[in-house]
Write a protein that holds these residues in place. Sequence first.
Motif, PDB file in Angstrom:
ATOM      1  N   LEU A  19      69.457  21.997  -3.234  1.00  0.00           N
ATOM      2  CA  LEU A  19      68.294  22.667  -3.803  1.00  0.00           C
ATOM      3  C   LEU A  19      68.027  23.999  -3.113  1.00  0.00           C
ATOM      4  O   LEU A  19      67.112  24.724  -3.501  1.00  0.00           O
ATOM      5  CB  LEU A  19      67.066  21.759  -3.685  1.00  0.00           C
ATOM      6  N   ILE A  20      68.791  24.310  -2.055  1.00  0.00           N
ATOM      7  CA  ILE A  20      68.721  25.635  -1.435  1.00  0.00           C
ATOM      8  C   ILE A  20      70.121  26.235  -1.444  1.00  0.00           C
ATOM      9  O   ILE A  20      71.125  25.513  -1.475  1.00  0.00           O
ATOM     10  CB  ILE A  20      68.168  25.587   0.004  1.00  0.00           C
ATOM     11  N   HIS A  21      70.173  27.564  -1.439  1.00  0.00           N
ATOM     12  CA  HIS A  21      71.459  28.238  -1.567  1.00  0.00           C
ATOM     13  C   HIS A  21      71.408  29.577  -0.845  1.00  0.00           C
ATOM     14  O   HIS A  21      70.449  30.327  -1.029  1.00  0.00           O
ATOM     15  CB  HIS A  21      71.746  28.457  -3.063  1.00  0.00           C
ATOM     16  N   PRO A  22      72.398  29.886   0.007  1.00  0.00           N
ATOM     17  CA  PRO A  22      73.499  29.022   0.457  1.00  0.00           C
ATOM     18  C   PRO A  22      72.971  27.917   1.371  1.00  0.00           C
ATOM     19  O   PRO A  22      71.788  27.912   1.731  1.00  0.00           O
ATOM     20  CB  PRO A  22      74.410  29.982   1.205  1.00  0.00           C
ATOM     21  N   GLN A  23      73.868  27.011   1.747  1.00  0.00           N
ATOM     22  CA  GLN A  23      73.452  25.855   2.528  1.00  0.00           C
ATOM     23  C   GLN A  23      73.521  26.155   4.027  1.00  0.00           C
ATOM     24  O   GLN A  23      74.554  26.591   4.530  1.00  0.00           O
ATOM     25  CB  GLN A  23      74.338  24.642   2.209  1.00  0.00           C
ATOM     26  N   THR A  24      72.407  25.915   4.705  1.00  0.00           N
ATOM     27  CA  THR A  24      72.331  26.080   6.157  1.00  0.00           C
ATOM     28  C   THR A  24      72.340  24.711   6.820  1.00  0.00           C
ATOM     29  O   THR A  24      72.006  23.702   6.196  1.00  0.00           O
ATOM     30  CB  THR A  24      71.038  26.817   6.544  1.00  0.00           C
ATOM     31  N   GLU A  25      72.696  24.691   8.085  1.00  0.00           N
ATOM     32  CA  GLU A  25      72.824  23.421   8.806  1.00  0.00           C
ATOM     33  C   GLU A  25      71.512  22.652   8.921  1.00  0.00           C
ATOM     34  O   GLU A  25      71.530  21.431   9.107  1.00  0.00           O
ATOM     35  CB  GLU A  25      73.400  23.659  10.204  1.00  0.00           C
ATOM     36  N   ASN A  37      84.354  29.459   3.870  1.00  0.00           N
ATOM     37  CA  ASN A  37      84.368  30.855   3.433  1.00  0.00           C
ATOM     38  C   ASN A  37      83.206  31.072   2.468  1.00  0.00           C
ATOM     39  O   ASN A  37      83.153  30.426   1.419  1.00  0.00           O
ATOM     40  CB  ASN A  37      85.694  31.167   2.742  1.00  0.00           C
ATOM     41  N   PRO A  38      82.257  31.948   2.783  1.00  0.00           N
ATOM     42  CA  PRO A  38      81.081  32.124   1.926  1.00  0.00           C
ATOM     43  C   PRO A  38      81.339  32.901   0.641  1.00  0.00           C
ATOM     44  O   PRO A  38      80.397  33.123  -0.141  1.00  0.00           O
ATOM     45  CB  PRO A  38      80.100  32.875   2.839  1.00  0.00           C
ATOM     46  N   ASN A  39      82.574  33.294   0.389  1.00  0.00           N
ATOM     47  CA  ASN A  39      82.903  34.035  -0.838  1.00  0.00           C
ATOM     48  C   ASN A  39      82.870  33.069  -2.029  1.00  0.00           C
ATOM     49  O   ASN A  39      83.809  32.320  -2.267  1.00  0.00           O
ATOM     50  CB  ASN A  39      84.285  34.680  -0.695  1.00  0.00           C
ATOM     51  N   GLU A  40      81.785  33.104  -2.781  1.00  0.00           N
ATOM     52  CA  GLU A  40      81.503  32.121  -3.834  1.00  0.00           C
ATOM     53  C   GLU A  40      82.063  32.583  -5.179  1.00  0.00           C
ATOM     54  O   GLU A  40      82.085  33.780  -5.483  1.00  0.00           O
ATOM     55  CB  GLU A  40      79.987  31.950  -3.919  1.00  0.00           C
ATOM     56  N   ILE A  41      82.503  31.621  -5.999  1.00  0.00           N
ATOM     57  CA  ILE A  41      83.018  31.958  -7.328  1.00  0.00           C
ATOM     58  C   ILE A  41      82.711  30.816  -8.296  1.00  0.00           C
ATOM     59  O   ILE A  41      82.739  29.643  -7.916  1.00  0.00           O
ATOM     60  CB  ILE A  41      84.541  32.242  -7.287  1.00  0.00           C
ATOM     61  N   ALA A  42      82.403  31.170  -9.545  1.00  0.00           N
ATOM     62  CA  ALA A  42      82.205  30.161 -10.588  1.00  0.00           C
ATOM     63  C   ALA A  42      83.555  29.547 -10.955  1.00  0.00           C
ATOM     64  O   ALA A  42      84.581  30.240 -10.968  1.00  0.00           O
ATOM     65  CB  ALA A  42      81.552  30.782 -11.815  1.00  0.00           C
ATOM     66  N   ILE A  43      83.572  28.252 -11.274  1.00  0.00           N
ATOM     67  CA  ILE A  43      84.823  27.552 -11.550  1.00  0.00           C
ATOM     68  C   ILE A  43      85.546  28.149 -12.763  1.00  0.00           C
ATOM     69  O   ILE A  43      86.776  28.264 -12.761  1.00  0.00           O
ATOM     70  CB  ILE A  43      84.553  26.053 -11.761  1.00  0.00           C
ATOM     71  N   LYS A  44      84.830  28.540 -13.789  1.00  0.00           N
ATOM     72  CA  LYS A  44      85.484  29.159 -14.957  1.00  0.00           C
ATOM     73  C   LYS A  44      86.184  30.453 -14.556  1.00  0.00           C
ATOM     74  O   LYS A  44      87.326  30.722 -14.958  1.00  0.00           O
ATOM     75  CB  LYS A  44      84.470  29.431 -16.059  1.00  0.00           C
ATOM     76  N   ASP A  45      85.520  31.273 -13.755  1.00  0.00           N
ATOM     77  CA  ASP A  45      86.143  32.524 -13.288  1.00  0.00           C
ATOM     78  C   ASP A  45      87.349  32.225 -12.409  1.00  0.00           C
ATOM     79  O   ASP A  45      88.361  32.941 -12.460  1.00  0.00           O
ATOM     80  CB  ASP A  45      85.128  33.360 -12.506  1.00  0.00           C
ATOM     81  N   PHE A  46      87.244  31.166 -11.628  1.00  0.00           N
ATOM     82  CA  PHE A  46      88.358  30.787 -10.762  1.00  0.00           C
ATOM     83  C   PHE A  46      89.561  30.338 -11.590  1.00  0.00           C
ATOM     84  O   PHE A  46      90.704  30.678 -11.275  1.00  0.00           O
ATOM     85  CB  PHE A  46      87.917  29.683  -9.806  1.00  0.00           C
ATOM     86  N   ALA A  47      89.323  29.588 -12.656  1.00  0.00           N
ATOM     87  CA  ALA A  47      90.419  29.176 -13.541  1.00  0.00           C
ATOM     88  C   ALA A  47      91.124  30.390 -14.131  1.00  0.00           C
ATOM     89  O   ALA A  47      92.366  30.418 -14.231  1.00  0.00           O
ATOM     90  CB  ALA A  47      89.868  28.278 -14.658  1.00  0.00           C
ATOM     91  N   GLU A  48      90.362  31.396 -14.484  1.00  0.00           N
ATOM     92  CA  GLU A  48      90.962  32.626 -15.018  1.00  0.00           C
ATOM     93  C   GLU A  48      91.792  33.334 -13.951  1.00  0.00           C
ATOM     94  O   GLU A  48      92.849  33.904 -14.250  1.00  0.00           O
ATOM     95  CB  GLU A  48      89.866  33.537 -15.561  1.00  0.00           C
ATOM     96  N   MET A 105      76.237  21.683  -8.379  1.00  0.00           N
ATOM     97  CA  MET A 105      76.273  22.896  -9.190  1.00  0.00           C
ATOM     98  C   MET A 105      76.517  24.143  -8.348  1.00  0.00           C
ATOM     99  O   MET A 105      76.984  25.154  -8.868  1.00  0.00           O
ATOM    100  CB  MET A 105      74.962  23.054  -9.965  1.00  0.00           C
ATOM    101  N   GLN A 106      76.200  24.084  -7.068  1.00  0.00           N
ATOM    102  CA  GLN A 106      76.427  25.230  -6.188  1.00  0.00           C
ATOM    103  C   GLN A 106      76.958  24.760  -4.847  1.00  0.00           C
ATOM    104  O   GLN A 106      76.542  23.715  -4.342  1.00  0.00           O
ATOM    105  CB  GLN A 106      75.128  26.014  -5.955  1.00  0.00           C
ATOM    106  N   ARG A 107      77.879  25.520  -4.302  1.00  0.00           N
ATOM    107  CA  ARG A 107      78.400  25.180  -2.979  1.00  0.00           C
ATOM    108  C   ARG A 107      78.803  26.480  -2.292  1.00  0.00           C
ATOM    109  O   ARG A 107      79.756  27.138  -2.691  1.00  0.00           O
ATOM    110  CB  ARG A 107      79.592  24.234  -3.090  1.00  0.00           C
ATOM    111  N   GLN A 108      78.030  26.854  -1.280  1.00  0.00           N
ATOM    112  CA  GLN A 108      78.315  28.068  -0.509  1.00  0.00           C
ATOM    113  C   GLN A 108      77.783  27.896   0.907  1.00  0.00           C
ATOM    114  O   GLN A 108      76.600  27.620   1.092  1.00  0.00           O
ATOM    115  CB  GLN A 108      77.675  29.305  -1.156  1.00  0.00           C
ATOM    116  N   PRO A 109      78.631  28.046   1.903  1.00  0.00           N
ATOM    117  CA  PRO A 109      78.151  27.867   3.277  1.00  0.00           C
ATOM    118  C   PRO A 109      77.426  29.091   3.809  1.00  0.00           C
ATOM    119  O   PRO A 109      77.823  30.229   3.554  1.00  0.00           O
ATOM    120  CB  PRO A 109      79.450  27.643   4.055  1.00  0.00           C
ATOM    121  N   ASP A 110      76.373  28.847   4.532  1.00  0.00           N
ATOM    122  CA  ASP A 110      75.803  29.877   5.390  1.00  0.00           C
ATOM    123  C   ASP A 110      76.513  29.738   6.732  1.00  0.00           C
ATOM    124  O   ASP A 110      76.374  28.719   7.407  1.00  0.00           O
ATOM    125  CB  ASP A 110      74.297  29.672   5.540  1.00  0.00           C
ATOM    126  N   THR A 111      77.290  30.728   7.115  1.00  0.00           N
ATOM    127  CA  THR A 111      78.112  30.630   8.332  1.00  0.00           C
ATOM    128  C   THR A 111      77.551  31.461   9.484  1.00  0.00           C
ATOM    129  O   THR A 111      78.266  31.797  10.420  1.00  0.00           O
ATOM    130  CB  THR A 111      79.569  31.048   8.048  1.00  0.00           C
TER     131      THR A 111
END
Length: 328
Positions: free
Chosen positions: A125-131, A240-251, A274-280
């Motif tokens: 429910l928060i984005h990106p995800q922190t520890e 790696n915090p470089n986030e991408i949508a799965i459809k764009d990744f398939a392309e 629905m979202q997965r991005q690390p806060d590093t």
Amino acid sequence: MKRVLITGAAGFLGSHLCDRFLKEGFYVIGIDNYITGDKKNLNHLNNNSNFEFIEHDVTEFVKIEGNLDYILHFASPASPIDYLKIPIQTLKVGSLGTHNLLGLAKAKKARILIASTSEVYGDPLIHPQTEDYYGNVNTIGPRGVYDEAKRFQESITMAYHRFHGLETRIVRIFNTYGPRMRLNDGRVIPAFMGQALRGEDLTVFGDGSQTRSFCYVDDQIEGIYRLLLSDYAYPVNIGNPNEIAIKDFAEEIIKLTGTDQKIVFKDLPIDDPMQRQPDTTLAKKLLGWEAKVTREQGMLKTFNYFKGLSQEELHKREHKDFSNHIKK
């Protein structure tokens, strides 16, 4: 010579960890019961005098002769196809297995690093995800067997740290990829790579707007190594915090492989994040670590690995057989 025990040694990350610690001059003891690992991942170490392998299920008592300086616990199914087929074993390795290894670390006075996962955050429910985010997990959903195994793993590790003064480290691993991934394990990258190399359409679940952040294995191993040698006992995101949508990744995969497949859409699995991005931020501050390998560089290396597989491996459709490992 320092001695390190690595569980899940025949797995994707476990085998790369064996390589790294051997390179650093350690005597490495690997443990695996091959429930999801593969012997071929360690074949190159067969004649290495500083590597020892024990075939064993860590949910049973673990006995190691001699001293140990470090333990890295990486034994666990890690893909939805695996842990949905063997839910009890997944829960057992996260609970009984972790308990056994924490007890071993206490007896040997060894520092132990536990492999946790971004899945402890559930569908965040928060984005990106922190520890410091507690997560949004469905404890009784089908994915709960993996999510809760890892959350319990973190809890018992911190209990051993606080109550017994055990030196503990916890890494929260975000989506990692690279050579030695199992082509048919159901995860996004090997699934897309396999479909592209076989000339099949690429399967995207949902509308493809869900996001992931992919970390190349070399970066992940470097982060884990630095965390083990740090003075920090609490969880640290490595990804790696470089986030991408799965459809764009398939392309991107279609472009990388030079194929002309279509993208086909299927229903989204239950509780799929629905979202997965690390806060590093913490990893940068504590470890001086950040991901270096770009997705373009890492995907090319991974594609070349999969492209080098035999036609038999490439076209093998059945998933791993767990029947010999399911006792009860």
